[in-house]
Design a protein around this motif. Structure first.
Motif, PDB file in Angstrom:
ATOM      1  N   VAL B 129       0.822  -1.216   0.000  1.00 21.79           N
ATOM      2  CA  VAL B 129       0.000   0.000   0.000  1.00 21.79           C
ATOM      3  C   VAL B 129       0.856   1.265   0.000  1.00 21.79           C
ATOM      4  O   VAL B 129       0.335   2.376   0.090  1.00 21.79           O
ATOM      5  CB  VAL B 129      -0.979   0.037   1.199  1.00 21.79           C
ATOM      6  N   ARG B 149      -5.521   3.424   3.224  1.00 20.08           N
ATOM      7  CA  ARG B 149      -4.586   2.414   2.738  1.00 20.08           C
ATOM      8  C   ARG B 149      -3.993   1.614   3.889  1.00 20.08           C
ATOM      9  O   ARG B 149      -3.778   0.409   3.786  1.00 20.08           O
ATOM     10  CB  ARG B 149      -3.488   3.056   1.890  1.00 20.08           C
ATOM     11  N   ALA B 153      -3.857  -2.379   4.578  1.00 22.01           N
ATOM     12  CA  ALA B 153      -2.651  -3.134   4.948  1.00 22.01           C
ATOM     13  C   ALA B 153      -2.895  -3.976   6.207  1.00 22.01           C
ATOM     14  O   ALA B 153      -2.401  -5.100   6.316  1.00 22.01           O
ATOM     15  CB  ALA B 153      -1.491  -2.173   5.182  1.00 22.01           C
ATOM     16  N   SER B 176      -3.078   7.116  -5.999  1.00 26.33           N
ATOM     17  CA  SER B 176      -3.371   6.066  -5.011  1.00 26.33           C
ATOM     18  C   SER B 176      -4.435   5.121  -5.526  1.00 26.33           C
ATOM     19  O   SER B 176      -4.385   3.924  -5.286  1.00 26.33           O
ATOM     20  CB  SER B 176      -3.869   6.668  -3.707  1.00 26.33           C
ATOM     21  N   LEU B 180      -4.171   1.194  -5.790  1.00 30.08           N
ATOM     22  CA  LEU B 180      -5.153   0.266  -5.207  1.00 30.08           C
ATOM     23  C   LEU B 180      -5.576  -0.763  -6.252  1.00 30.08           C
ATOM     24  O   LEU B 180      -5.627  -1.963  -5.968  1.00 30.08           O
ATOM     25  CB  LEU B 180      -6.370   1.023  -4.695  1.00 30.08           C
TER      26      LEU B 180
END
Ligand SMILES: Nc1ncnc2c1ncn2[C@@H]1O[C@H](COP(=O)(O)OP(=O)(O)OP(=O)(O)O)[C@@H](O)[C@H]1O
Ligand SMILES: [Mg+2]
Lengths: 255, 256
Positions: B129, B149, B153, B176, B180
Motif C-alpha cells: 500500500v 490504505r 494493509a 493512489s 489500489l
C-alpha cells in the motif's frame, strides 16, 4: 460474559418514531427530571425498586424494552461486581443493592430521554427556559454525542474482531485488559469529534448573536397531560415512601 | 468459495429488511464489484461474509452463508477472519497502536501467526500500500487517504483468502487509486477472491471486475458482466449511479 456492544445498546440511536418521541419536549424533560430526582429522594431500597418499576410505562412507550433488557443482561457482570465492591466497603447488602439500583434507574431514565428526544427539541426547551445559549448548547452537544459514540463503539468492536481479535478470552482481569483496543480508538475518536465540532461551529459564526432565532412550535396533547399527572403521582408516592424511616443508616461506613 | 444462500436480514429495531433474499457465489481468483445507492445494503452484505452478521449485529436472519462449506453461524468471527478479510468504510475505528508498523501487526498476532511470518507479512503489506516509509509514524498522524490504505494493509497482513473492501477509493487521489487497482489485481492473480463495494464506477471500470452486482433496497437487481451492466446507462442512473465515462460516450454515439 463481557458484552460491551450490549452494554451500550441502551444509548444507541433509536430508529423511527415512538409514542414517547412524539410527546412535547417539556413533558419529556419533566419526566426525565422526575425520574432522576425520584431515586435521590432517599437511599432506601423500596424507593429504588419503586423508581425502577415506575419507569416501566416509559420504557414501553419509548419501545425500549428490548434495548433495556439487552443492556441489563450485558451489564449483569458489572452490576454484580459493583454490588460486591459496595458490600465490601459498607457491609450492608441492602445499602449496596439500593445504590446500584439507583444507578441503574438513573441510567435508564437518561437513556429513554436521550434516545427519544432530538437534541434540537432539548435545545429549544432550554432556550425557552432562558438558559444561556452556551450552556444549552454544551448540554445538547453532550447528549448528541452519546448515541454517536455508542454507534462508534459498535463499529470499533466489529473492526477489531474482524482483525481476528477475541474479546472474550481469559479470566476477568484479562478480559478487562482486552478492552484496550476498543477503548483507545473510542477516546481518540471522541476527542477528534470535539475538535471538528468546534471548528464547524466557528465557521458557522456560532455565538455571533445572543439569541438565535427559532420557528418551531410544540403543542400539548392528551398524552402529555396524562404523563405529567403520572409524574406528579410518582413523585408524591416517592416522597411518602421516602419519609418512612429507612431500615439502615445512611452511609453506615462513616460511623 | 463463499456462498450466500437466500439471505434476508433485518437489523433489530429497523422496520425494513436491509437485504432481501440475496443469493450469490464468490470464487477465488476473481474480482467482484458491488454497487448501489446509499442504504441499498452493500455494507450489510460485507458484514455477512465474515460473520459479523449474525454474530455481532442483532436482527432476524434467514438463509445462510457458507465460507468454504462452513456455515458462518458455526464459526467465530475471529476464525472466519483468517479466510475473509473485511476492510471497513471508516478506517479510524480500528487504530489504537503507537506506530503504523504495530498497527499492521495486530491482526497477524491476533490470529496467531508465528513471529517470523508476521515480520515478513507486515513488511509486504506496508510495501503493497506504499506506506513502508511511514512505518514509524502514528496512525493518527496520517492523511485520510493514507489511513484508508493503512486499514487495507492491516487486513492484507493477515493473508486472507478473500478480501472485502468497503469504499476503497474515498479520499484517494488518482495515483493512489491506481495503486489500489494494482493491489487488487495482484491479489486476483495470486488466486485470492476480491470483493469491492464502491460508488466510483469510473474506477471500478478501470479495475476490470469479473462480475458486478447491483443492489437496490437490499435486492440484487442486476448481476453479471461489467460491460453489460455499465452499458445499461439508464438503469444505473435511476439507481443514482454515474456510469463510467466511456459508456456514456458510447451511448451518445449510438443515439447519434
Ligand atoms: N446497525 C444498524 N442498525 C439498524 N439499521 C441499519 C444498521 N446498519 C445499516 N442499517 C440499515 O440497513 C440498510 C442498509 O444499510 P447499509 O449500510 O448496508 O447500506 P449501504 O449500501 O452500505 O449504504 P452506503 O452507500 O451509505 O454505505 C439501511 O436502510 C440502513 O439504514
Ligand atoms: Mg455502506
Amino acid at each position: 460474559m463481557l458484552d460491551p456492544m450490549g452494554m451500550v445498546e441502551i444509548f444507541r440511536t433509536q430508529v423511527g418514531e415512538t409514542p414517547y418521541s412524539r410527546l412535547n419536549p417539556s413533558t419529556k424533560f419533566i419526566l426525565f427530571a422526575s425520574f432522576i430526582a425520584l431515586p435521590l429522594i432517599s437511599a432506601s431500597l423500596p424507593i429504588q425498586i419503586f423508581s425502577l418499576i415506575a419507569q416501566v410505562p416509559l420504557i414501553i412507550l419509548s419501545r425500549s424494552e428490548r434495548r433495556v433488557k439487552r443492556s441489563l443482561k450485558a451489564s449483569l457482570l458489572f452490576i454484580v461486581v459493583l454490588v460486591v465492591l459496595n458490600y465490601l466497603t459498607t457491609h450492608s447488602l441492602e445499602f449496596s443493592l439500593a445504590m446500584v439500583l439507583r444507578l441503574v434507574s438513573m441510567i435508564i431514565a437518561s437513556a429513554i430521554f436521550m434516545t427519544g428526544t432530538s437534541p434540537a427539541e432539548i435545545g429549544d426547551l432550554l432556550t425557552k427556559l432562558k438558559v444561556p445559549l452556551q450552556i444549552t448548547f454544551s448540554f445538547v452537544i453532550a447528549l448528541r454525542f452519546i448515541p454517536v459514540l455508542a454507534d462508534d463503539v459498535v463499529m470499533i468492536i466489529t473492526s477489531q474482531v474482524s482483525r481476528g481479535y477475541e474479546l472474550e478470552r481469559g479470566g476477568f482481569l484479562e478480559k478487562v485488559k482486552r478492552l484496550i483496543p476498543i477503548l483507545i480508538p473510542m477516546i481518540i475518536i471522541a476527542i477528534r469529534r470535539g475538535h471538528q465540532l468546534a471548528e464547524a461551529l466557528e465557521t458557522k459564526a456560532f455565538g455571533a448573536i445572543e439569541r438565535r432565532s427559532s420557528y418551531v412550535v410544540y403543542e400539548y396533547g392528551r398524552g402529555d397531560w396524562i404523563l405529567l399527572i403520572y409524574a406528579i403521582i410518582v413523585i408524591t408516592i416517592g416522597l411518602v415512601v421516602g419519609t418512612l424511616t429507612p431500615q439502615f443508616q445512611l452511609l453506615p461506613f462513616r460511623c | 468459495m463463499i456462498e450466500v444462500e437466500g439471505v434476508t436480514f433485518k437489523y433489530e429495531g429497523s422496520g425494513m429488511n436491509a437485504l432481501r433474499d440475496v443469493s450469490l457465489e464468490l470464487e477465488r481468483g476473481k474480482i467482484y464489484g458491488v454497487v448501489g445507492p446509499n442504504g441499498s445494503g452493500k455494507s450489510t452484505l460485507l458484514r455477512l461474509l465474515n460473520g459479523l452478521i449474525p454474530h455481532f449485529y442483532r436482527g432476524e436472519m434467514k438463509g445462510r452463508v457458507l465460507v468454504d462449506g462452513v456455515d458462518t453461524r458455526e464459526a467465530s468471527v475471529a476464525q472466519l477472519s483468517k479466510k475473509v478479510g473485511l476492510v471497513f468504510q471508516n478506517p479510524e475505528h480500528m487504530f489504537f497502536s503507537e506506530t503504523v508498523y504495530e498497527e499492521v501487526s495486530f491482526g497477524p498476532k491476533s490470529i496467531g501467526m508465528d513471529p517470523e511470518e508476521i515480520k515478513e507479512s507486515v513488511r509486504w503489506a506496508l510495501e503493497e500500500v506504499g506506506l513502508w516509509e511511514l512505518r514509524e509514524r502514528s496512525p493518527w498522524s496520517l492523511s485520510g487517504g493514507e489511513m484508508k490504505r493503512l486499514s487495507i494493509a492491516c487486513i492484507l497482513s493477515m493473508k486472507p483468502e478473500f478480501l472485502a473492501v468497503d469504499e476503497p477509493t474515498i479520499g484517494q487521489d488518482s495515483l493512489s487509486k491506481e495503486s489500489l487497482s494494482e493491489i487488487f489485481k495482484r491479489m486476483r492473480g495470486e488466486g485470492k477472491g476480491v470483493v469491492i463495494v464502491t460508488h466510483d464506477l469510473e474506477w471500478l471500470d478501470e479495475l476490470g471486475p469479473d462480475v458486478v452486482f447491483v443492489l437496490r433496497y437490499g435486492v440484487v437487481i442486476n448481476r453479471g458482466d461489467p460491460k453489460e451492466i455499465f452499458s445499461d446507462i439508464r438503469n444505473l442512473a435511476t439507481n443514482g449511479l454515474i456510469p463510467p465515462y466511456r459508456y456514456i460516450v458510447d451511448s451518445l454515439l449510438e443515439v447519434g
